[in-house]
Design a protein around this motif. Structure first.
Motif, PDB file in Angstrom:
ATOM      1  N   LYS A 165       0.809  -1.217   0.000  1.00  0.00           N
ATOM      2  CA  LYS A 165       0.000   0.000   0.000  1.00  0.00           C
ATOM      3  C   LYS A 165       0.844   1.270   0.000  1.00  0.00           C
ATOM      4  CE  LYS A 165      -4.279  -1.569   1.933  1.00  0.00           C
ATOM      5  NZ  LYS A 165      -4.031  -3.003   1.925  1.00  0.00           N
ATOM      6  N   TYR A 166       1.843   1.303   0.918  1.00  0.00           N
ATOM      7  CA  TYR A 166       2.611   2.533   1.054  1.00  0.00           C
ATOM      8  C   TYR A 166       3.445   2.790  -0.189  1.00  0.00           C
ATOM      9  CZ  TYR A 166       1.294   1.426   5.777  1.00  0.00           C
ATOM     10  OH  TYR A 166       0.566   1.095   6.878  1.00  0.00           O
ATOM     11  N   GLN A 167       4.013   1.707  -0.747  1.00  0.00           N
ATOM     12  CA  GLN A 167       4.819   1.872  -1.939  1.00  0.00           C
ATOM     13  C   GLN A 167       3.973   2.428  -3.077  1.00  0.00           C
ATOM     14  OE1 GLN A 167       4.790  -0.549   0.228  1.00  0.00           O
ATOM     15  NE2 GLN A 167       6.474  -1.998  -0.025  1.00  0.00           N
ATOM     16  N   SER A 178      14.193   3.879  -5.746  1.00  0.00           N
ATOM     17  CA  SER A 178      15.164   3.922  -4.656  1.00  0.00           C
ATOM     18  C   SER A 178      14.644   4.768  -3.501  1.00  0.00           C
ATOM     19  CB  SER A 178      16.500   4.457  -5.149  1.00  0.00           C
ATOM     20  OG  SER A 178      16.341   5.787  -5.599  1.00  0.00           O
ATOM     21  N   LYS A 179      13.940   5.861  -3.840  1.00  0.00           N
ATOM     22  CA  LYS A 179      13.381   6.692  -2.771  1.00  0.00           C
ATOM     23  C   LYS A 179      12.322   5.921  -2.011  1.00  0.00           C
ATOM     24  CE  LYS A 179      14.354  11.290  -4.423  1.00  0.00           C
ATOM     25  NZ  LYS A 179      13.941  12.236  -5.470  1.00  0.00           N
ATOM     26  N   ILE A 180      11.519   5.134  -2.728  1.00  0.00           N
ATOM     27  CA  ILE A 180      10.498   4.336  -2.051  1.00  0.00           C
ATOM     28  C   ILE A 180      11.167   3.411  -1.049  1.00  0.00           C
ATOM     29  CG2 ILE A 180       8.774   2.527  -2.344  1.00  0.00           C
ATOM     30  CD1 ILE A 180       8.122   3.748  -5.035  1.00  0.00           C
ATOM     31  N   PHE A 181      12.272   2.798  -1.484  1.00  0.00           N
ATOM     32  CA  PHE A 181      12.924   1.854  -0.573  1.00  0.00           C
ATOM     33  C   PHE A 181      13.473   2.564   0.655  1.00  0.00           C
ATOM     34  CE2 PHE A 181      16.582  -0.425   1.094  1.00  0.00           C
ATOM     35  CZ  PHE A 181      15.971  -1.618   1.418  1.00  0.00           C
ATOM     36  N   PHE A 182      14.242   3.649   0.427  1.00  0.00           N
ATOM     37  CA  PHE A 182      14.931   4.263   1.566  1.00  0.00           C
ATOM     38  C   PHE A 182      14.005   5.096   2.446  1.00  0.00           C
ATOM     39  CE2 PHE A 182      18.638   3.348  -1.115  1.00  0.00           C
ATOM     40  CZ  PHE A 182      19.369   2.627  -0.188  1.00  0.00           C
ATOM     41  N   TRP A 183      12.983   5.689   1.879  1.00  0.00           N
ATOM     42  CA  TRP A 183      12.105   6.553   2.680  1.00  0.00           C
ATOM     43  C   TRP A 183      10.928   5.796   3.266  1.00  0.00           C
ATOM     44  CZ3 TRP A 183      11.627  11.589  -0.749  1.00  0.00           C
ATOM     45  CH2 TRP A 183      12.911  12.163  -0.878  1.00  0.00           C
ATOM     46  N   ILE A 184      10.415   4.820   2.533  1.00  0.00           N
ATOM     47  CA  ILE A 184       9.184   4.163   2.984  1.00  0.00           C
ATOM     48  C   ILE A 184       9.484   2.793   3.583  1.00  0.00           C
ATOM     49  CG2 ILE A 184       6.852   3.485   2.342  1.00  0.00           C
ATOM     50  CD1 ILE A 184       7.339   6.354   1.639  1.00  0.00           C
ATOM     51  N   GLU A 185      10.157   1.946   2.799  1.00  0.00           N
ATOM     52  CA  GLU A 185      10.263   0.557   3.224  1.00  0.00           C
ATOM     53  C   GLU A 185      11.294   0.360   4.330  1.00  0.00           C
ATOM     54  OE1 GLU A 185       8.946  -1.915  -0.658  1.00  0.00           O
ATOM     55  OE2 GLU A 185      10.992  -1.193  -0.645  1.00  0.00           O
ATOM     56  N   TRP A 186      12.469   0.992   4.170  1.00  0.00           N
ATOM     57  CA  TRP A 186      13.539   0.766   5.136  1.00  0.00           C
ATOM     58  C   TRP A 186      13.116   1.079   6.563  1.00  0.00           C
ATOM     59  CZ3 TRP A 186      17.699  -1.910   5.816  1.00  0.00           C
ATOM     60  CH2 TRP A 186      18.598  -1.550   6.817  1.00  0.00           C
ATOM     61  N   PRO A 187      12.498   2.244   6.828  1.00  0.00           N
ATOM     62  CA  PRO A 187      12.095   2.512   8.214  1.00  0.00           C
ATOM     63  C   PRO A 187      11.098   1.488   8.742  1.00  0.00           C
ATOM     64  CG  PRO A 187      11.879   4.488   6.879  1.00  0.00           C
ATOM     65  CD  PRO A 187      12.201   3.379   5.940  1.00  0.00           C
ATOM     66  N   LEU A 188      10.193   1.017   7.881  1.00  0.00           N
ATOM     67  CA  LEU A 188       9.212   0.028   8.328  1.00  0.00           C
ATOM     68  C   LEU A 188       9.858  -1.327   8.535  1.00  0.00           C
ATOM     69  CD1 LEU A 188       6.252   0.936   5.968  1.00  0.00           C
ATOM     70  CD2 LEU A 188       6.344   1.306   8.412  1.00  0.00           C
ATOM     71  N   LEU A 189      10.962  -1.537   7.819  1.00  0.00           N
ATOM     72  CA  LEU A 189      11.626  -2.841   7.821  1.00  0.00           C
ATOM     73  C   LEU A 189      12.561  -2.984   9.006  1.00  0.00           C
ATOM     74  CD1 LEU A 189      11.442  -5.063   5.734  1.00  0.00           C
ATOM     75  CD2 LEU A 189      13.522  -4.190   4.697  1.00  0.00           C
ATOM     76  N   GLN A 267       7.437   7.342  16.732  1.00  0.00           N
ATOM     77  CA  GLN A 267       6.100   6.772  16.811  1.00  0.00           C
ATOM     78  C   GLN A 267       5.536   6.352  15.461  1.00  0.00           C
ATOM     79  OE1 GLN A 267       3.712   6.004  19.116  1.00  0.00           O
ATOM     80  NE2 GLN A 267       5.459   5.939  20.500  1.00  0.00           N
ATOM     81  N   PHE A 268       5.895   7.095  14.427  1.00  0.00           N
ATOM     82  CA  PHE A 268       5.235   6.836  13.145  1.00  0.00           C
ATOM     83  C   PHE A 268       5.505   5.424  12.664  1.00  0.00           C
ATOM     84  CE2 PHE A 268       9.440   7.923  11.807  1.00  0.00           C
ATOM     85  CZ  PHE A 268       9.634   7.252  10.616  1.00  0.00           C
ATOM     86  N   ILE A 269       6.659   4.908  13.031  1.00  0.00           N
ATOM     87  CA  ILE A 269       6.987   3.571  12.562  1.00  0.00           C
ATOM     88  C   ILE A 269       6.073   2.556  13.215  1.00  0.00           C
ATOM     89  CG2 ILE A 269       8.724   1.760  12.730  1.00  0.00           C
ATOM     90  CD1 ILE A 269      10.766   3.946  12.143  1.00  0.00           C
ATOM     91  N   ASN A 270       5.896   2.718  14.521  1.00  0.00           N
ATOM     92  CA  ASN A 270       5.013   1.794  15.220  1.00  0.00           C
ATOM     93  C   ASN A 270       3.623   1.818  14.633  1.00  0.00           C
ATOM     94  OD1 ASN A 270       6.725   0.663  16.891  1.00  0.00           O
ATOM     95  ND2 ASN A 270       6.074   1.732  18.741  1.00  0.00           N
ATOM     96  N   ARG A 271       3.160   3.052  14.398  1.00  0.00           N
ATOM     97  CA  ARG A 271       1.818   3.144  13.873  1.00  0.00           C
ATOM     98  C   ARG A 271       1.744   2.465  12.513  1.00  0.00           C
ATOM     99  NH1 ARG A 271       0.732   8.962  14.025  1.00  0.00           N
ATOM    100  NH2 ARG A 271       1.676   8.971  16.076  1.00  0.00           N
ATOM    101  N   GLY A 272       2.769   2.706  11.726  1.00  0.00           N
ATOM    102  CA  GLY A 272       2.812   2.073  10.409  1.00  0.00           C
ATOM    103  C   GLY A 272       2.727   0.567  10.534  1.00  0.00           C
TER     104      GLY A 272
END
Lengths: 285, 335, 297
Positions: A165-167, A178-189, A267-272
């Motif tokens: 969804k986020y991607q 690459s931005k999707i990976f480093f900004w969105i996925e990496w923090p969630l991962l 916090q945003f990561i937890n919520r994610g």
């Protein structure tokens, strides 16, 4: 109609207690043994205490420092290999559907299901024929085979929880891959990467046979140092070495919990994560 | 089934406050309330999933059983339709042959013949929810508890299933406590409606009673009753004292009962067979509806909704119009 | 932006698959490649040792005592896998139901994960030996009056010490693996089963275990495969004549010279093949189970 749940029976509690003792009690004599050289049956505690084993450990012939150093280098190399190979592979497996996916997945997980000693014997033969690979590297390669399945599985699971969804949202806003990976996925991962890394380091620290085979018995990591003492039955020295072995593990655990704590402050990561888990749950129903 | 002074606390937070409720056998009782009002908590309490903090639950014949159906079908993914339906019989220790026979027969009522070997993911949403209902109904519960059972389905399917369940209930005559937040659902099945707000049961009554005489402004607001104004406002418009009980200080009127007149005041229209008033207003919004148009107007600083039937000339936005209000159609209630 | 057109999307899609190549190649070259290289190594003639036949290593394996070793090794691995699987499931269920009250239990149950097998063998040896700490405790409690009356659990005939040491490691592993799933399954299904009249044990038997089955059996297979090939625990805890294949193979490999190495490799290959065959059997059963249309995750 709902039947009321009873509190756990006395038998259940008894067995849980028994099992907890089974897991915990062996540490007691280990600690005691490292501080004594003479402890005859049937004494519950030794009469004479001594620090000799600890002194031997850090003497020139004890080689504890060398063992720790080698273990650490191999573990770090193994971890780097896992990151480089494991994260992209887990990402593809979690986000793409393609033909033969199950086969690829089973090949990546195969060392979990098939004893790997024989492969490592073959790898060692490769290595001595090629003769240019550094000992640290070749041992790390062997450890990489053993740890990669755990790492890929952990990361894959988290990628599945995150979903797509986020991607998709980021891509619709014009973010590059690459931005999707480093900004969105990496923090969630990150939580899964930390857990996977912890597992990888711990497993790498524990290997005796693969390290021995891959270095032809020449590289002294902690388990390789300990093993002869353990089989010869020198309790005091083995106990001291074992306790020494726990030090990097405990440090790793501390680092893991510390990093998790820092991470969960954002916090945003937890919520994610919560959302990811909830959406996943929803899609399952 | 009867509830007396039921309280439910979760983690020291009071969710349900002293609820009294009696559900007669064979009746459909619809419980309505906004999300977070405690509907689901009450339902779980009655089903025994949550303990009552205090209060008493009694049955007409001493004891009774309940069946609970959730919003999502929650069918066991590893069991077939038949196995799902007979799950409750299985845990009661009924032999395989008997429970299979019972489940097969029940499939007819569910209109699911021929699907008994399917797994849940091979069914449509409506079929899944029917299996879920059947799974609870085959146990012959004295009271069936429904927690917004059709909320996740689309409108037509929802209406079909409501119809189907209503017919089934009339045929087998079990009683239902039905939680929903859809008005149409409530109106099409309810024998009685209860309104729950903030954990308190506010009003119980027949659907028409609830609509004609909501017990409070809060309930009227929850039911989103249109054209609600205070008695002072109404007396302003009617230019005089109104003949209403002093305790009833608010009134609402259905948009269908308001009439729209174009242009300035005209003596001919004011033939008073009944007590009415004329309110001058300006059109602010015109939307087509199935019956005609629904029109929003501004009278002074109050906004009113008016429905017109048929497809006559439609007023345009900013046009000055007048509205005729028949006094007899205003429903009065107290704040 | 994301999919400009179908073709662009496909190209994008194939490019996306590149990420898997490094890991796949690594496993193919080193794990699978190493396996096949070992196979060729085991088929080398050793003229110096008087072995002219290509299959000498395998011929040498075909005897009564190696067959006995296979039985012992597979038997121990199966016992460890099944016992750990069952205990792990029960423990995970207990933890999932009670963990809010007993948080420290979770820590205890995860402690052995960080301890290598070598040390787990040693830890258990220290307590279960006849001169070990438990025998001293038993003496203090008046249960035994001499060292010799304490039961032989280490270097014993039945491999009890080995099984205990493996369980010390593998039960926590199984718990770690299935605990998150059990928590989720209980959250998803407990209420549903309860309103239909199911007790907790019925919910576990009829709902949770069947849904968990593929993962649970998979976990047991991992334990089985590991135990089958692991060296440290039987090396330390088995009596000399016990006949655990990894121990025998490593002795051949490390102590009896280069010309015996094909023999050691052959032994390990047999283990790999056994695990592979059992895996195929499990996968076949699972396919069969899913064939009727069952779908779980």
């Amino acid at each position: 109609m709902v039947k009321r749940i009873k509190s756990p029976g006395i038998i259940t509690v008894f067995f849980v207690m028994l099992f907890s003792l089974f897991l915990l009690l062996p540490f007691v004599p280990l600690i005691i043994w490292s501080f004594t050289k003479y402890w005859p049956w049937p004494l519950l505690l030794p009469e004479k205490w001594s620090m000799d084993s600890w002194r031997y450990l850090f003497s020139a012939s004890g080689r504890a420092g060398e063992g720790l150093f080698n273990s650490l280098i191999v573990a770090v190399l193994t971890l780097v290999g896992n990151m480089v190979l494991g994260i992209p592979a887990a990402r593809v497996l979690a986000q793409n559907e393609f033909r033969g996916k199950m086969i690829v997945f089973s090949i990546l997980l195969a060392p979990l299901f098939i004893p790997y000693t024989v492969s490592i014997m073959g790898m060692y033969d490769f290595a001595i024929r090629l003769d240019f690979i550094n000992d640290y590297l070749s041992v790390a390669f062997a450890h990489l085979i053993i740890t990669l399945p755990y790492f890929v599985a952990t990361i894959w699971f988290q990628f599945r929880l995150i979903g797509a969804k986020y991607q998709e949202a980021a891509a619709s806003l014009g973010a590059s891959v690459s931005k999707i990976f480093f900004w969105i996925e990496w923090p969630l991962l990150l939580p899964a990467v930390l857990l996977g890394s912890f597992l990888v380091m711990v497993i790498s620290f524990s290997q005796y046979l693969p390290t021995w085979i891959m270095s032809g018995g020449t590289m002294l990591t902690i388990p390789v140092v300990i093993f002869p003492f353990a089989s010869s039955g020198n309790s005091s020295i083995v106990s001291a070495y074992s306790l020494l072995f726990f030090v990097p593990i405990l440090v790793l655990m501390l680092v893991y919990f510390l990093l998790m704590r820092i991470n969960s402050r954002k916090q945003f990561i937890n919520r994610g994560e919560d959302i990811a888990i909830r959406t996943n749950k929803h899609s399952n129903q | 089934m009867q509830l007396e002074q039921i309280n439910i606390q979760i983690n020291n937070e009071s969710i349900i406050h002293s609820i009294d409720l009696k559900i007669n056998s064979g009746e459909i009782f619809v419980l309505m309330g906004p999300s977070g009002s405690g509907k689901t908590t009450l339902l779980k309490g009655i089903a025994g999933l949550l303990p009552f903090t205090s209060g008493k639950q009694t049955w007409e014949n001493g004891t009774g059983t309940t069946g609970l159906v959730f919003q999502e079908p929650r069918l066991f993914p590893h069991l077939t339709v038949l196995e799902n339906i007979s799950f409750g019989l299985k845990v009661r220790g009924i032999p395989a042959k008997e429970r299979k026979k019972a489940a097969r027969e029940f499939l007819k009522n569910l209109q699911l013949d021929g699907l008994e070997k399917r797994y849940p993911h091979q069914l449509s949403g409506g079929q899944q929810q029917r299996v879920s209902l059947g799974r609870a109904l085959i146990l012959n519960p004295d009271l069936l508890l429904l927690d917004e059972p059709f909320a996740s389905l689309d409108t037509t399917l929802r209406q079909d299933l409501i119809e189907w369940l209503y017919d089934l209930q009339r045929k087998l005559s079990f009683s239902i406590l039905w939680v929903t937040h859809y008005l149409d659902e409530a109106l099409s099945v309810a024998d009685r409606i209860g309104i729950i707000l903030e954990g308190r049961l506010q009003q119980i009554g027949t659907p028409s009673k609830i609509f004609q005489n909501p017990d409070s402004e809060k309930i009227a607001q929850f039911l989103s009753l249109p054209n609600r104004f205070s008695k002072e406002q109404w007396s302003n418009w009617f230019q005089g004292e109104l003949n209403v009980l002093p305790t009833l200080n608010r009134g609402w009127i259905d948009p269908n009962h308001l009439q729209l007149f174009a242009g300035e005041y005209n003596q001919d229209e004011d033939i008073r067979e009944e007590f009415t008033c004329m309110i001058p207003a300006i059109v602010t919004k015109v939307r087509p509806s199935r019956e005609g148009y629904s029109i929003s107007v501004l009278a002074g600083n109050q906004s009113l909704d008016v429905n017109t039937t048929g497809w006559k000339r439609v007023p345009t936005v900013k046009e000055k119009i007048r509205i005729r209000v028949p006094f007899a159609q205003i429903h009065w209630y107290s704040e | 932006m994301w999919r400009i057109n179908k073709k662009g999307y496909q190209i994008n899609n194939y490019k996306g698959l590149l990420g898997i190549l490094p890991a796949l190649l690594f496993m193919l070259i080193f794990f699978i490649g190493g396996l096949f290289h070992s196979l060729t190594l085991s088929l080398e003639r050793q003229p110096l040792a008087g072995q002219e036949n290509r299959f000498w290593a395998y011929k040498e394996l075909m005897n009564q005592s190696f067959l006995h070793s296979i039985m012992v090794t597979v038997g121990i691995a199966a016992a460890v896998a099944i016992l750990s699987g069952i205990s792990g499931l029960l423990a995970a269920l207990f933890l999932a139901e009670r963990s809010r009250k007993w948080k420290w239990l979770q820590i205890i149950f995860q402690l052995p994960i960080g301890i290598p097998h070598l040390l787990s063998a040693y830890l258990l040896m220290q307590v279960f030996m006849q001169s070990g700490w438990y025998s001293r405790l038993a003496f203090r409690l008046g249960l035994v009056d001499s060292m010799e009356t304490f039961p032989v659990l280490i270097h014993d005939d039945w491999g009890i010490g080995i099984i205990l040491a493996y369980m010390w490691k593998e039960v926590p592993f199984i718990v770690l693996l299935i605990y998150p799933f059990i928590v989720k399954l209980i959250a998803d299904w407990k209420e549903t089963a309860e309103v239909l009249g199911g007790s907790f044990s019925q919910t576990v038997r009829l709902v949770i275990v069947p849904i968990l089955l593929p993962m649970w059996v998979g976990g047991m297979w991992v334990v089985f495969a590991f135990t089958l090939g692991a060296y440290e625990i039987p090396a330390l805890l088995a009596k000399t004549s016990f006949g655990s294949i990894p121990v025998l193979a490593f002795q051949e490999y490390s102590q009896f010279g280069l010309e015996r190495q094909p023999f050691a490799i052959a032994m390990n290959l047999v283990l790999a093949v056994i695990s592979f065959l059992i895996g195929c059997l499990l996968i076949y059963f699972q396919m069969d189970w899913f064939k009727k249309g069952r779908r779980i995750w």
